[in-house]
Design a protein around this motif. Sequence first.
Motif, PDB file in Angstrom:
ATOM      1  N   ASN A  14      57.054  64.820  41.928  1.00 26.36           N
ATOM      2  CA  ASN A  14      56.066  65.175  42.947  1.00 26.36           C
ATOM      3  C   ASN A  14      55.426  63.935  43.561  1.00 26.36           C
ATOM      4  OD1 ASN A  14      56.372  67.964  42.817  1.00 26.36           O
ATOM      5  ND2 ASN A  14      54.910  68.173  41.131  1.00 26.36           N
ATOM      6  N   VAL A  15      55.096  62.964  42.716  1.00 27.36           N
ATOM      7  CA  VAL A  15      54.497  61.722  43.209  1.00 27.36           C
ATOM      8  C   VAL A  15      55.494  60.971  44.085  1.00 27.36           C
ATOM      9  CG1 VAL A  15      53.626  59.445  42.520  1.00 27.36           C
ATOM     10  CG2 VAL A  15      52.861  61.499  41.305  1.00 27.36           C
ATOM     11  N   LEU A  16      56.757  60.879  43.639  1.00 26.20           N
ATOM     12  CA  LEU A  16      57.774  60.188  44.414  1.00 26.20           C
ATOM     13  C   LEU A  16      57.974  60.857  45.769  1.00 26.20           C
ATOM     14  CD1 LEU A  16      59.979  58.052  44.718  1.00 26.20           C
ATOM     15  CD2 LEU A  16      61.540  59.574  43.476  1.00 26.20           C
ATOM     16  N   GLU A  17      58.033  62.195  45.783  1.00 23.06           N
ATOM     17  CA  GLU A  17      58.198  62.912  47.050  1.00 23.06           C
ATOM     18  C   GLU A  17      57.037  62.630  48.009  1.00 23.06           C
ATOM     19  OE1 GLU A  17      58.452  67.514  48.777  1.00 23.06           O
ATOM     20  OE2 GLU A  17      58.645  67.129  46.617  1.00 23.06           O
ATOM     21  N   SER A  18      55.811  62.647  47.480  1.00 28.42           N
ATOM     22  CA  SER A  18      54.637  62.404  48.316  1.00 28.42           C
ATOM     23  C   SER A  18      54.595  60.967  48.812  1.00 28.42           C
ATOM     24  CB  SER A  18      53.362  62.733  47.537  1.00 28.42           C
ATOM     25  OG  SER A  18      53.321  64.103  47.189  1.00 28.42           O
ATOM     26  N   LEU A  19      54.956  60.021  47.949  1.00 30.08           N
ATOM     27  CA  LEU A  19      54.971  58.619  48.362  1.00 30.08           C
ATOM     28  C   LEU A  19      56.014  58.370  49.446  1.00 30.08           C
ATOM     29  CD1 LEU A  19      54.608  56.625  45.010  1.00 30.08           C
ATOM     30  CD2 LEU A  19      52.893  56.917  46.797  1.00 30.08           C
ATOM     31  N   LEU A  20      57.191  58.968  49.279  1.00 27.47           N
ATOM     32  CA  LEU A  20      58.234  58.816  50.296  1.00 27.47           C
ATOM     33  C   LEU A  20      57.771  59.376  51.641  1.00 27.47           C
ATOM     34  CD1 LEU A  20      61.456  59.759  48.271  1.00 27.47           C
ATOM     35  CD2 LEU A  20      60.900  57.522  49.234  1.00 27.47           C
ATOM     36  N   LYS A  21      57.120  60.536  51.615  1.00 24.97           N
ATOM     37  CA  LYS A  21      56.626  61.134  52.853  1.00 24.97           C
ATOM     38  C   LYS A  21      55.520  60.263  53.457  1.00 24.97           C
ATOM     39  CE  LYS A  21      57.885  64.559  54.108  1.00 24.97           C
ATOM     40  NZ  LYS A  21      57.483  65.938  53.931  1.00 24.97           N
ATOM     41  N   LEU A  22      54.642  59.715  52.607  1.00 27.10           N
ATOM     42  CA  LEU A  22      53.537  58.880  53.087  1.00 27.10           C
ATOM     43  C   LEU A  22      54.048  57.629  53.792  1.00 27.10           C
ATOM     44  CD1 LEU A  22      50.509  58.152  53.203  1.00 27.10           C
ATOM     45  CD2 LEU A  22      50.779  57.103  50.940  1.00 27.10           C
ATOM     46  N   VAL A  23      54.964  56.900  53.148  1.00 29.82           N
ATOM     47  CA  VAL A  23      55.435  55.655  53.753  1.00 29.82           C
ATOM     48  C   VAL A  23      56.371  55.930  54.926  1.00 29.82           C
ATOM     49  CG1 VAL A  23      55.146  54.327  51.624  1.00 29.82           C
ATOM     50  CG2 VAL A  23      57.350  55.409  52.087  1.00 29.82           C
ATOM     51  N   LEU A  24      57.121  57.033  54.861  1.00 25.02           N
ATOM     52  CA  LEU A  24      58.000  57.380  55.982  1.00 25.02           C
ATOM     53  C   LEU A  24      57.183  57.659  57.240  1.00 25.02           C
ATOM     54  CD1 LEU A  24      60.884  58.147  57.032  1.00 25.02           C
ATOM     55  CD2 LEU A  24      60.309  60.502  56.422  1.00 25.02           C
ATOM     56  N   LEU A  25      56.137  58.478  57.119  1.00 21.45           N
ATOM     57  CA  LEU A  25      55.323  58.814  58.286  1.00 21.45           C
ATOM     58  C   LEU A  25      54.531  57.609  58.776  1.00 21.45           C
ATOM     59  CD1 LEU A  25      54.036  62.412  57.422  1.00 21.45           C
ATOM     60  CD2 LEU A  25      56.080  61.698  58.671  1.00 21.45           C
ATOM     61  N   THR A  26      54.061  56.772  57.851  1.00 20.33           N
ATOM     62  CA  THR A  26      53.377  55.539  58.261  1.00 20.33           C
ATOM     63  C   THR A  26      54.336  54.637  59.021  1.00 20.33           C
ATOM     64  OG1 THR A  26      51.976  55.678  56.278  1.00 20.33           O
ATOM     65  CG2 THR A  26      52.011  53.577  57.466  1.00 20.33           C
ATOM     66  N   GLY A  27      55.545  54.482  58.485  1.00 18.71           N
ATOM     67  CA  GLY A  27      56.545  53.646  59.142  1.00 18.71           C
ATOM     68  C   GLY A  27      56.975  54.193  60.487  1.00 18.71           C
ATOM     69  N   LEU A  28      57.162  55.519  60.573  1.00 16.04           N
ATOM     70  CA  LEU A  28      57.526  56.134  61.851  1.00 16.04           C
ATOM     71  C   LEU A  28      56.429  55.947  62.894  1.00 16.04           C
ATOM     72  CD1 LEU A  28      59.206  59.508  60.793  1.00 16.04           C
ATOM     73  CD2 LEU A  28      60.262  57.675  62.119  1.00 16.04           C
ATOM     74  N   THR A  29      55.180  56.069  62.459  1.00 19.22           N
ATOM     75  CA  THR A  29      54.055  55.879  63.382  1.00 19.22           C
ATOM     76  C   THR A  29      54.038  54.452  63.921  1.00 19.22           C
ATOM     77  OG1 THR A  29      52.770  57.530  62.147  1.00 19.22           O
ATOM     78  CG2 THR A  29      51.548  56.052  63.621  1.00 19.22           C
TER      79      THR A  29
END
Length: 527
Positions: free
Chosen positions: A314-329
């Motif tokens: 769960n933590v890995l999934e959330s971290l991946l989503k967090l950095v992915l959206l930050t990077g996309l932004t």
Amino acid sequence: MRAGPMGSQEVLGQTTRLASSSALLQVLFRAVTFALNAFTLRYLSRELIGVVNVRLTLLYSTVVFLAREAFRRACLSASTKRNWTKTINLLWLTVPLGVFWSVCLGLVWLHLLEVPDPSVVPHYQAGVVAFGLSAIIELLGEPFWVLAQAHLFVRLKVIAESLSVVSKCILTVILVVLYPQWGLYIFSLAQLLYTSVLVLCYVIYFVMFLGSPEATKKSFPVARMKALLPNMVEDETFVNWKEARLTWSFFKQSFLKQILTEGVYDIVNNLGSLVARFIFLPIEESFYVFFAKVLERGKNVKDQKKDDVAMAANVLESLLKLVLLTGLTITVFGYAYSQLALDIYGGSMLSSGTGPNLLRCYSLYVLFLAVNGVTECFTFALMCKEEVDRYNFVMLALSFTFLCISYFLTHWHGSVGFILANCFNMGIRIAHSIHYIYDYFKESTCRPLMGLLPSPFLVLVYIISGVITGVSEVFFCCDKGWMARLIHIGMGALCFAATIVTMFCTETKLIHFVRSQFLSQYMKKGT
């Protein structure tokens, strides 16, 4: 000891505190450094400050990276049978290794690289010696740092790094004002003070902590300061050879990463990677400790505790989503606002040449950096020695491909081509880590790689925002006056707000994770 179910939740809370505190510190330190550079430019030449911020800082960072990175990765791994005496003995080997790299790289900096004009940059040789020596001094605190990191001493890290940076800045300002003719002596003394204060903070803390009721209550594995020095273990080996072999595997990997793929890039990696250093690096460093403490290295997912596996996933999934959206932004808005950022930062001299295209490519590279940081963070926390060795072999083979691609892309499009080659390199590393994560979780019901799949509606909003801001840049930036620039900024602000609102509506799991793990730490302090 490994964390149990309740312990895992506590580790997660402490880890998020460590990550958020580290990110905040990075922002504050960068602001202080920026202000310090602006101040010193009134007294010293740009060439001298450039040598400090690029060449000498690169020497220092390369020495400490090569000397300690492998030890940190190996010694922060969880183990139910850890002998801290042997781990501390192993960590002290960073000091002679640091001496070796300081001497070798110092000779390269003095004799192989071009020496700056002494009339413009005086005392260059002394600067090389001082920055190499500062790296060795910092390595003297490595056993203390690993102990603190392994036990998640957040406050210690904040206080130590804050005091060291403040001390460095105060001394720099005093010497710049009183003795500007000292040149590199100023920054050399400030750097030596920085590392000395950093190490002293850790030493003083452990002098006060060890043997205290708090240490006894926490069942801290070290009881006396003498135990933090190299000690022989009766009838046993000096170090844990399993840890030592793992360290050697990580060392080969660190060497390949720094020399073959990232060493040269550090020289030009500045404005475009600020967010990477602010946000992504603290997340990677802190959550490496989390994954290493919650899951046991080298064990199959079936042999781990189900609750720990579910939490880690769960933590890995959330971290991946967090950095992915930050990077996309950063990628989407960085494309349309690179020219404006450079124009504000350095005027037409920076915004009219190749600078905007470079910064646009940096923005794309930050996306790759973000995802790679988290995927490798998990992968390296779980890989056994044999898997690390296989990875090193693959990386060595790919390094030749990377160097060839770098040569052709750089020849084709200069610095932009070099950044694109680094994107390719990061893409290969991400693919390897994704393959490892998929294989690791395939026998469980957890699917953390879903974190790499943003909501389709959010992707649509990103595309629309990119088109609108791109068109806005063509019509309003950057030679049409300040009113046109303000319109361009306003368009970006509206698109950014729409993106954030969409994010809140579609990525509810991520929002809950950020609120419960990051923001709650500060809400508790305020109540």
